[in-house]
Design a protein around this motif. Structure first.
Motif, PDB file in Angstrom:
ATOM      1  N   UNK A 193      23.731   1.414   6.962  1.00  0.00           N
ATOM      2  CA  UNK A 193      23.877   2.750   7.443  1.00  0.00           C
ATOM      3  C   UNK A 193      23.719   4.113   7.791  1.00  0.00           C
ATOM      4  N   UNK A 194      21.868   3.838   7.443  1.00  0.00           N
ATOM      5  CA  UNK A 194      21.421   4.908   7.210  1.00  0.00           C
ATOM      6  C   UNK A 194      19.590   4.552   7.289  1.00  0.00           C
ATOM      7  N   UNK A 195      18.833   4.493   7.819  1.00  0.00           N
ATOM      8  CA  UNK A 195      17.491   4.778   7.324  1.00  0.00           C
ATOM      9  C   UNK A 195      16.925   6.078   6.730  1.00  0.00           C
ATOM     10  N   UNK A 196      16.543   6.139   5.798  1.00  0.00           N
ATOM     11  CA  UNK A 196      15.940   7.214   4.721  1.00  0.00           C
ATOM     12  C   UNK A 196      14.709   7.501   5.082  1.00  0.00           C
ATOM     13  N   UNK A 197      13.860   6.564   4.606  1.00  0.00           N
ATOM     14  CA  UNK A 197      12.540   7.452   4.611  1.00  0.00           C
ATOM     15  C   UNK A 197      11.523   5.962   5.179  1.00  0.00           C
ATOM     16  N   UNK A 198      10.039   6.341   5.467  1.00  0.00           N
ATOM     17  CA  UNK A 198       9.013   6.000   5.362  1.00  0.00           C
ATOM     18  C   UNK A 198       8.256   6.323   4.600  1.00  0.00           C
ATOM     19  N   UNK A 199       7.575   4.443   4.687  1.00  0.00           N
ATOM     20  CA  UNK A 199       5.868   4.698   3.550  1.00  0.00           C
ATOM     21  C   UNK A 199       5.786   4.054   3.708  1.00  0.00           C
ATOM     22  N   UNK A 200       3.868   4.157   3.171  1.00  0.00           N
ATOM     23  CA  UNK A 200       2.598   3.086   3.532  1.00  0.00           C
ATOM     24  C   UNK A 200       2.179   3.233   2.105  1.00  0.00           C
ATOM     25  N   UNK A 201       1.898   1.882   1.998  1.00  0.00           N
ATOM     26  CA  UNK A 201       0.673   1.481   0.725  1.00  0.00           C
ATOM     27  C   UNK A 201      -0.382   0.450   0.656  1.00  0.00           C
ATOM     28  N   UNK A 202      -1.287   1.170   0.288  1.00  0.00           N
ATOM     29  CA  UNK A 202      -2.608  -0.028  -0.292  1.00  0.00           C
ATOM     30  C   UNK A 202      -1.921  -0.804  -1.694  1.00  0.00           C
ATOM     31  N   UNK A 203      -1.685  -1.717  -2.521  1.00  0.00           N
ATOM     32  CA  UNK A 203      -0.945  -1.929  -3.693  1.00  0.00           C
ATOM     33  C   UNK A 203      -1.695  -3.332  -4.456  1.00  0.00           C
ATOM     34  N   UNK A 204      -2.341  -2.654  -5.458  1.00  0.00           N
ATOM     35  CA  UNK A 204      -2.941  -3.588  -6.077  1.00  0.00           C
ATOM     36  C   UNK A 204      -3.273  -3.377  -7.613  1.00  0.00           C
ATOM     37  N   UNK A 205      -2.170  -2.647  -8.658  1.00  0.00           N
ATOM     38  CA  UNK A 205      -2.060  -3.113  -9.939  1.00  0.00           C
ATOM     39  C   UNK A 205      -1.645  -3.364 -10.856  1.00  0.00           C
ATOM     40  N   UNK A 206      -1.273  -5.027  -9.829  1.00  0.00           N
ATOM     41  CA  UNK A 206      -0.428  -5.545 -11.225  1.00  0.00           C
ATOM     42  C   UNK A 206      -1.646  -6.917 -11.295  1.00  0.00           C
ATOM     43  N   UNK A 207      -2.525  -7.243  -9.828  1.00  0.00           N
ATOM     44  CA  UNK A 207      -3.351  -7.737 -10.027  1.00  0.00           C
ATOM     45  C   UNK A 207      -5.206  -7.450 -10.100  1.00  0.00           C
ATOM     46  N   UNK A 208      -5.131  -5.877 -10.434  1.00  0.00           N
ATOM     47  CA  UNK A 208      -6.262  -5.583 -10.852  1.00  0.00           C
ATOM     48  C   UNK A 208      -7.350  -5.164  -9.531  1.00  0.00           C
ATOM     49  N   UNK A 209      -7.199  -5.898  -8.428  1.00  0.00           N
ATOM     50  CA  UNK A 209      -7.780  -5.939  -7.231  1.00  0.00           C
ATOM     51  C   UNK A 209      -8.310  -4.833  -6.790  1.00  0.00           C
ATOM     52  N   UNK A 210      -9.129  -4.160  -5.732  1.00  0.00           N
ATOM     53  CA  UNK A 210      -8.870  -3.541  -4.454  1.00  0.00           C
ATOM     54  C   UNK A 210      -9.385  -3.515  -3.625  1.00  0.00           C
ATOM     55  N   UNK A 211      -8.080  -2.601  -2.784  1.00  0.00           N
ATOM     56  CA  UNK A 211      -7.950  -3.149  -1.265  1.00  0.00           C
ATOM     57  C   UNK A 211      -8.328  -1.663  -0.694  1.00  0.00           C
ATOM     58  N   UNK A 212      -8.742  -1.730   0.655  1.00  0.00           N
ATOM     59  CA  UNK A 212      -9.141  -0.947   1.600  1.00  0.00           C
ATOM     60  C   UNK A 212      -7.926  -1.266   3.485  1.00  0.00           C
ATOM     61  N   UNK A 213      -7.549  -0.459   3.546  1.00  0.00           N
ATOM     62  CA  UNK A 213      -6.837  -0.130   4.649  1.00  0.00           C
ATOM     63  C   UNK A 213      -6.393   1.022   5.661  1.00  0.00           C
ATOM     64  N   UNK A 214      -6.100   0.344   6.547  1.00  0.00           N
ATOM     65  CA  UNK A 214      -4.986   2.568   7.871  1.00  0.00           C
ATOM     66  C   UNK A 214      -4.426   1.738   8.091  1.00  0.00           C
ATOM     67  N   UNK A 215      -3.671   3.097   8.816  1.00  0.00           N
ATOM     68  CA  UNK A 215      -2.459   3.244   9.002  1.00  0.00           C
ATOM     69  C   UNK A 215      -2.655   4.541  10.009  1.00  0.00           C
ATOM     70  N   UNK A 216      -1.963   4.073  10.797  1.00  0.00           N
ATOM     71  CA  UNK A 216      -1.716   5.169  12.481  1.00  0.00           C
ATOM     72  C   UNK A 216      -0.766   4.727  13.235  1.00  0.00           C
ATOM     73  N   UNK A 217       0.109   5.420  14.302  1.00  0.00           N
ATOM     74  CA  UNK A 217       0.027   6.090  14.780  1.00  0.00           C
ATOM     75  C   UNK A 217       2.123   5.497  14.546  1.00  0.00           C
ATOM     76  N   UNK A 218       2.699   5.628  14.175  1.00  0.00           N
ATOM     77  CA  UNK A 218       3.874   5.630  13.734  1.00  0.00           C
ATOM     78  C   UNK A 218       4.990   6.100  14.936  1.00  0.00           C
ATOM     79  N   UNK A 219       6.116   5.370  15.285  1.00  0.00           N
ATOM     80  CA  UNK A 219       7.210   5.559  16.315  1.00  0.00           C
ATOM     81  C   UNK A 219       7.610   5.007  16.643  1.00  0.00           C
ATOM     82  N   UNK A 220       8.475   5.416  16.758  1.00  0.00           N
ATOM     83  CA  UNK A 220      10.193   4.907  17.081  1.00  0.00           C
ATOM     84  C   UNK A 220      10.511   5.033  18.274  1.00  0.00           C
ATOM     85  N   UNK A 221      10.969   3.474  19.587  1.00  0.00           N
ATOM     86  CA  UNK A 221      11.392   3.649  20.648  1.00  0.00           C
ATOM     87  C   UNK A 221      12.232   2.816  20.695  1.00  0.00           C
TER      88      UNK A 221
END
Length: 240
Positions: A205-233
């Motif tokens: 019915x409707x797109x309400x939100x956008x999010x990005x994440x690096x997520x390691x709370x369950x495994x206890x690991x480390x992560x390093x990531x990058x995100x860029x240039x989000x656009x709709x066409x």
């Protein structure tokens, strides 16, 4: 004469293309720009750290997770009939070692892009409405009717669809897997409407939100990531 007519028509054809709807074009420095904000889903868990940087010539958000979880999120108002294609770039240093998207204990990702949706009430059964109501009483309105997660996984094949280990109202789609494309920018292009239809069996019915994440709370690991240039066409338009 025909050649001259073609040149005269070209500006009209270009004008007919919809402009890209930029929703995440980040500066190379400074604070995280509004309307982006950090959303912690559990105050007892350390939040993933986000900052802006110039990363090999790409102005980007850098995410660094150490046994942590938080979304960097923003609300959206996008007409998916006009611009249903989401474009972006992302990268990771390495996939997680012990993550497993099929279990709660392994529900971590070096990088993921999260879309939240509102859906028609008549598509939700009574049990689903009650479960959503309970979740919102605990976590507030950050809990959507439905969500799609585009993930960079460690083990599942590209193209794998999987309900989230915690709720079937969130569906996971593996876009990248393993370390073969690590340490460089990778471009993505997804038809959000088509992905939602495949995941839930009906149009959003409707797109309400956008999010990005690096997520390691369950495994206890480390992560390093990058995100860029989000656009709709539009479907016939190239990513910017």
């Amino acid at each position: 004469m025909k050649r001259n007519m073609a040149w005269l028509m070209l500006p009209c054809a270009l004008a007919a293309l919809a402009e890209p709807r930029w929703v995440g074009r980040f500066p190379a420095s400074g604070g995280i720009p509004a309307p982006w904000r950090i959303e912690r889903l559990n105050e007892d868990i350390a939040p993933t750290r986000y900052r802006l940087r110039d990363w090999e010539g790409v102005p980007a958000v850098e995410a660094h997770a150490v046994s942590s979880m938080a979304l960097l999120a923003r609300p959206l108002e996008i007409d998916l009939n006009e611009t249903p294609i989401l474009c972006w770039r992302w990268r990771i240093d390495a996939p997680l070692k012990n993550a497993d998207m099929t279990t709660k204990a392994g529900d971590d990702y070096a990088a993921r892009v999260y879309l939240s949706f509102a859906v028609p009430p008549d598509t939700l059964g009574l049990g689903t409405r009650m479960a959503l109501g309970l979740a919102r009483s605990l976590r507030g309105n950050v809990v959507p009717d439905a969500a799609i997660n585009y993930i960079w996984d460690n083990r599942q094949p590209v193209g794998t669809w999987q309900p989230n280990a915690y709720t079937d109202r969130a569906r996971m789609l593996v876009l990248r897997s393993g370390a073969g494309q690590a340490n460089r920018w990778v471009s993505e292009r997804r038809d959000v409407s088509a992905d939602f239809q495949r995941a839930f069996g009906h149009a959003p019915a409707k797109l309400t939100g956008l999010a990005l994440a690096s997520d390691t709370d369950n495994t206890g690991e480390q992560a390093h990531a990058g995100f860029a240039d989000f656009a709709f066409v539009g479907r016939k338009e190239p990513c910017p």
